[in-house]
Scaffold this motif. Structure first.
Motif, mmCIF file in Angstrom:
data_model
loop_
_atom_site.group_PDB
_atom_site.id
_atom_site.type_symbol
_atom_site.label_atom_id
_atom_site.label_comp_id
_atom_site.label_asym_id
_atom_site.label_seq_id
_atom_site.Cartn_x
_atom_site.Cartn_y
_atom_site.Cartn_z
ATOM 1 N N GLY A 255 0.845 -1.191 0.000
ATOM 2 C CA GLY A 255 0.000 0.000 0.000
ATOM 3 C C GLY A 255 0.881 1.242 0.000
ATOM 4 O O GLY A 255 1.723 1.428 -0.853
ATOM 5 N N ARG A 256 0.711 2.094 1.017
ATOM 6 C CA ARG A 256 1.542 3.291 1.165
ATOM 7 C C ARG A 256 2.633 3.094 2.207
ATOM 8 O O ARG A 256 3.402 4.008 2.491
ATOM 9 N N ARG A 257 2.708 1.921 2.765
ATOM 10 C CA ARG A 257 3.625 1.665 3.876
ATOM 11 C C ARG A 257 4.882 0.952 3.400
ATOM 12 O O ARG A 257 4.802 -0.042 2.678
ATOM 13 N N VAL A 258 6.038 1.461 3.813
ATOM 14 C CA VAL A 258 7.302 0.781 3.553
ATOM 15 C C VAL A 258 7.479 -0.296 4.622
ATOM 16 O O VAL A 258 7.613 0.008 5.809
ATOM 17 N N ILE A 259 7.456 -1.560 4.212
ATOM 18 C CA ILE A 259 7.516 -2.655 5.175
ATOM 19 C C ILE A 259 8.873 -3.357 5.183
ATOM 20 O O ILE A 259 9.136 -4.190 6.052
ATOM 21 N N GLY A 260 9.711 -3.030 4.212
ATOM 22 C CA GLY A 260 11.026 -3.666 4.167
ATOM 23 C C GLY A 260 12.013 -2.800 3.414
ATOM 24 O O GLY A 260 11.635 -1.910 2.645
ATOM 25 N N ARG A 261 13.283 -3.074 3.660
ATOM 26 C CA ARG A 261 14.322 -2.251 3.044
ATOM 27 C C ARG A 261 15.579 -3.095 2.857
ATOM 28 O O ARG A 261 15.911 -3.927 3.704
ATOM 29 N N ARG A 262 16.242 -2.869 1.732
ATOM 30 C CA ARG A 262 17.558 -3.472 1.522
ATOM 31 C C ARG A 262 18.497 -2.371 1.049
ATOM 32 O O ARG A 262 18.391 -1.892 -0.086
ATOM 33 N N LEU A 263 19.372 -1.948 1.927
ATOM 34 C CA LEU A 263 20.304 -0.880 1.612
ATOM 35 C C LEU A 263 21.412 -1.390 0.710
ATOM 36 O O LEU A 263 21.676 -2.594 0.646
ATOM 37 N N ALA A 264 22.058 -0.479 0.025
ATOM 38 C CA ALA A 264 23.172 -0.838 -0.851
ATOM 39 C C ALA A 264 24.246 -1.547 -0.039
ATOM 40 O O ALA A 264 24.646 -1.079 1.024
ATOM 41 N N GLY A 265 24.672 -2.698 -0.514
ATOM 42 C CA GLY A 265 25.712 -3.458 0.167
ATOM 43 C C GLY A 265 25.201 -4.394 1.250
ATOM 44 O O GLY A 265 25.973 -5.196 1.775
ATOM 45 N N ALA A 266 23.919 -4.310 1.591
ATOM 46 C CA ALA A 266 23.371 -5.186 2.627
ATOM 47 C C ALA A 266 23.211 -6.597 2.082
ATOM 48 O O ALA A 266 22.859 -6.803 0.923
ATOM 49 N N GLY A 267 23.444 -7.590 2.926
ATOM 50 C CA GLY A 267 23.373 -8.971 2.488
ATOM 51 C C GLY A 267 21.984 -9.559 2.510
ATOM 52 O O GLY A 267 21.759 -10.634 1.963
ATOM 53 N N ALA A 268 21.037 -8.860 3.150
ATOM 54 C CA ALA A 268 19.683 -9.409 3.257
ATOM 55 C C ALA A 268 18.684 -8.272 3.427
ATOM 56 O O ALA A 268 19.054 -7.137 3.731
ATOM 57 N N TRP A 269 17.417 -8.608 3.228
ATOM 58 C CA TRP A 269 16.337 -7.652 3.440
ATOM 59 C C TRP A 269 16.037 -7.520 4.935
ATOM 60 O O TRP A 269 16.128 -8.491 5.676
ATOM 61 N N THR A 270 15.633 -6.336 5.348
ATOM 62 C CA THR A 270 15.092 -6.109 6.681
ATOM 63 C C THR A 270 13.600 -5.862 6.515
ATOM 64 O O THR A 270 13.191 -4.900 5.853
ATOM 65 N N ILE A 271 12.780 -6.756 7.079
ATOM 66 C CA ILE A 271 11.326 -6.681 6.919
ATOM 67 C C ILE A 271 10.684 -6.483 8.285
ATOM 68 O O ILE A 271 10.965 -7.222 9.234
ATOM 69 N N ARG A 272 9.817 -5.508 8.375
ATOM 70 C CA ARG A 272 9.172 -5.183 9.651
ATOM 71 C C ARG A 272 8.117 -6.225 10.007
ATOM 72 O O ARG A 272 7.433 -6.762 9.141
#
Length: 203
Positions: A173-190
């Motif tokens: 929807g309008r909510r950011v529920i996960g993020r993968r920053l440049a160089g990160a090895g995995a996703w971070t999901i809320r």
């Protein structure tokens, strides 16, 4: 939490990082005022440039000395290495803005109370996780909640360039529920949104 300056200059910076959650989120604009180290109090939120680094950081003062302070991100488990002296101090955060809405930035005793409440909540949440985490992982793996979501409502991945680095976000929807920053090895999901995500299909 690293920060970058807005294009229109002025005494403000945009947040990039999660070390001050839940007070600040990536994309928030923080307004600051220049100050002296001797004016700071424990609990104040400051912006500084760590020695040998090029990105400014915004963290909270946790120890006050006569000529320097020690800092820590509200979401970090330990203090920052080194001290912040006058030559590294950019200013003190006085307010912030998120999607056009003002966010109060408490400092001094009110700031210490704020972070104490945040950390008490995290301890309770961590303890509760031992009970609910196994069930949560089973629900996420079985995919039943993903199957119940109509295709138009399922999470989608967006990618963009930020400061020359590629970042990906997972949006529901309008909510950011996960993020993968440049160089990160995995996703971070809320939590609890992992139950709606097929992690194997994420780029």
């Amino acid at each position: 939490m690293a920060m970058r300056s807005p294009a229109d200059a002025g005494p403000s910076l945009f947040v990039r990082g999660d070390s001050m959650r839940p007070l600040f989120r990536p994309g928030d604009r923080i307004v600051f005022v220049p100050c002296r180290v001797e004016e700071l109090r424990r609990g104040d939120v400051i912006i500084f440039l760590p020695h040998g680094q090029e990105e400014r950081v915004v963290h909270r003062v946790v120890f006050k000395g006569p000529e320097s302070v020690r800092t820590r991100g509200d979401a970090n488990p330990r203090r920052d290495p080194g001290e912040v002296r006058q030559e590294s101090l950019v200013g003190r955060a006085v307010s912030a803005e998120r999607n056009g809405r003002p966010i109060p930035v408490a400092g001094g005793p009110a700031g210490r109370l704020t972070v104490a409440c945040i950390r008490a909540f995290r301890r309770c949440d961590h303890a509760a996780s031992y009970v609910i985490h196994p069930c949560y992982r089973v629900l996420a793996r079985c995919g039943i909640f993903r199957a119940l979501l109509p295709p138009p409502l399922r999470p989608r991945v967006i990618a963009f360039e930020r400061d020359g680095a590629r970042e990906m976000q997972l949006v529901l929807g309008r909510r950011v529920i996960g993020r993968r920053l440049a160089g990160a090895g995995a996703w971070t999901i809320r939590r609890p949104f992992r139950i709606f995500v097929d992690e194997q299909a994420l780029p």
